[in-house]
Design a protein around this motif. Structure first.
Motif, mmCIF file in Angstrom:
data_model
loop_
_atom_site.group_PDB
_atom_site.id
_atom_site.type_symbol
_atom_site.label_atom_id
_atom_site.label_comp_id
_atom_site.label_asym_id
_atom_site.label_seq_id
_atom_site.Cartn_x
_atom_site.Cartn_y
_atom_site.Cartn_z
ATOM 1 N N LEU A 171 53.422 52.374 41.544
ATOM 2 C CA LEU A 171 51.981 52.327 41.319
ATOM 3 C C LEU A 171 51.234 53.177 42.335
ATOM 4 O O LEU A 171 51.507 53.129 43.533
ATOM 5 N N CYS A 189 54.803 46.225 38.542
ATOM 6 C CA CYS A 189 54.558 47.665 38.529
ATOM 7 C C CYS A 189 55.783 48.398 39.050
ATOM 8 O O CYS A 189 56.654 47.809 39.689
ATOM 9 N N HIS A 190 55.810 49.687 38.773
ATOM 10 C CA HIS A 190 56.863 50.546 39.302
ATOM 11 C C HIS A 190 56.193 51.850 39.728
ATOM 12 O O HIS A 190 55.618 52.562 38.904
ATOM 13 N N GLU A 250 52.267 42.983 21.890
ATOM 14 C CA GLU A 250 51.336 44.026 22.320
ATOM 15 C C GLU A 250 50.372 44.335 21.181
ATOM 16 O O GLU A 250 50.750 44.355 20.019
ATOM 17 N N LEU A 267 48.216 45.823 29.574
ATOM 18 C CA LEU A 267 49.403 46.647 29.789
ATOM 19 C C LEU A 267 48.956 48.085 30.015
ATOM 20 O O LEU A 267 48.271 48.665 29.171
ATOM 21 N N LEU A 268 49.323 48.643 31.151
ATOM 22 C CA LEU A 268 48.929 50.001 31.491
ATOM 23 C C LEU A 268 50.156 50.881 31.629
ATOM 24 O O LEU A 268 51.230 50.412 31.998
ATOM 25 N N SER A 269 49.975 52.154 31.362
ATOM 26 C CA SER A 269 51.041 53.121 31.592
ATOM 27 C C SER A 269 50.457 54.294 32.361
ATOM 28 O O SER A 269 49.250 54.347 32.621
ATOM 29 N N ARG A 270 51.295 55.236 32.704
ATOM 30 C CA ARG A 270 50.902 56.372 33.536
ATOM 31 C C ARG A 270 49.644 57.059 32.994
ATOM 32 O O ARG A 270 49.533 57.362 31.831
ATOM 33 N N THR A 318 42.236 49.408 24.894
ATOM 34 C CA THR A 318 43.304 49.143 25.847
ATOM 35 C C THR A 318 44.363 48.269 25.195
ATOM 36 O O THR A 318 44.088 47.565 24.228
ATOM 37 N N THR A 319 45.553 48.323 25.733
ATOM 38 C CA THR A 319 46.670 47.536 25.205
ATOM 39 C C THR A 319 46.753 46.214 25.960
ATOM 40 O O THR A 319 46.737 46.197 27.191
ATOM 41 N N GLN A 370 46.604 55.955 32.639
ATOM 42 C CA GLN A 370 45.555 55.160 32.019
ATOM 43 C C GLN A 370 44.568 54.652 33.055
ATOM 44 O O GLN A 370 44.927 54.409 34.208
#
Length: 189
Positions: free
Chosen positions: A178, A175-176, A144, A159-162, A136-137, A164
């Motif tokens: 979420l 978040c944006h 990062e 740090l998460l992205s779409r 994971t990041t 994950q």
């Protein structure tokens, strides 16, 4: 001496983490309790010390394999089941055949439902355990970086992205759009 005070700090942090409910706190309160700046994350030395103190980020209690016989035995010796079995024996001794059969069927149904529920819950927990991503990041020292998910510690900024998967218990900082898929937790998967 400095190492002793740091160990004392980590012990106090561990106690605070056990006693609080982060979902009831503001981000500032969570960051304060965990001793982290959300814009920089932990420094590498602190992350290493916390990993040594808290251990690996792995789900607790999922390491044992449940056998069908063990689950059945656990529920067969439960107090309510034992009470029903005593009642069955009493009805049999009194010659009350239909009451004996009825109570026996109820006891068997209760045991079967309990075993089935525990078996399904164990399957869901195993699936949850297997869904944790390998890496994971995180944000450490303001940069990062990628770490193994089992090396995450309390206070890490993940740090998460779409798309994950969330690798540990976490508080959302920003978040944006979420959305979450909780089907693994509810058994709908």
């Amino acid at each position: 001496m400095e190492e002793d005070s740091h160990l004392q700090y980590l012990s106090e942090l561990q106690q605070r983490v056990r006693e609080w409910q982060p979902w009831t706190c503001t981000l500032a309160e969570v960051a304060d309790k965990l001793g982290v700046d959300p814009s920089r994350g932990l420094d590498h030395l602190e992350a290493r010390n916390r990993h040594t103190h808290f251990g690996s980020n792995v789900p607790v209690g999922l390491d044992r394999r449940l056998s069908f016989v063990r689950v059945l035995a656990e529920h067969a010796i439960a107090p309510t089941t034992q009470l029903l079995l005593v009642i069955c024996v009493l009805y049999a001794m009194w010659g009350e055949f239909w009451n004996f059969v009825t109570i026996t069927l109820v006891a068997v149904a209760i045991i079967a439902l309990r075993v089935l529920a525990e078996w399904r819950a164990n399957r869901a927990l195993t699936a949850l355990q297997n869904s944790v991503p390998a890496n994971t990041t995180v944000l450490r020292n303001g940069r990062e970086g990628i770490v193994a998910s089992d090396e995450l510690v309390p206070g890490d900024v993940v740090l998460l992205s779409r798309g994950q998967l969330v690798p540990a218990d976490a508080v959302v900082v920003a978040c944006h759009g979420l959305s979450t898929d909780e089907s693994l937790l509810t058994g709908e998967s």
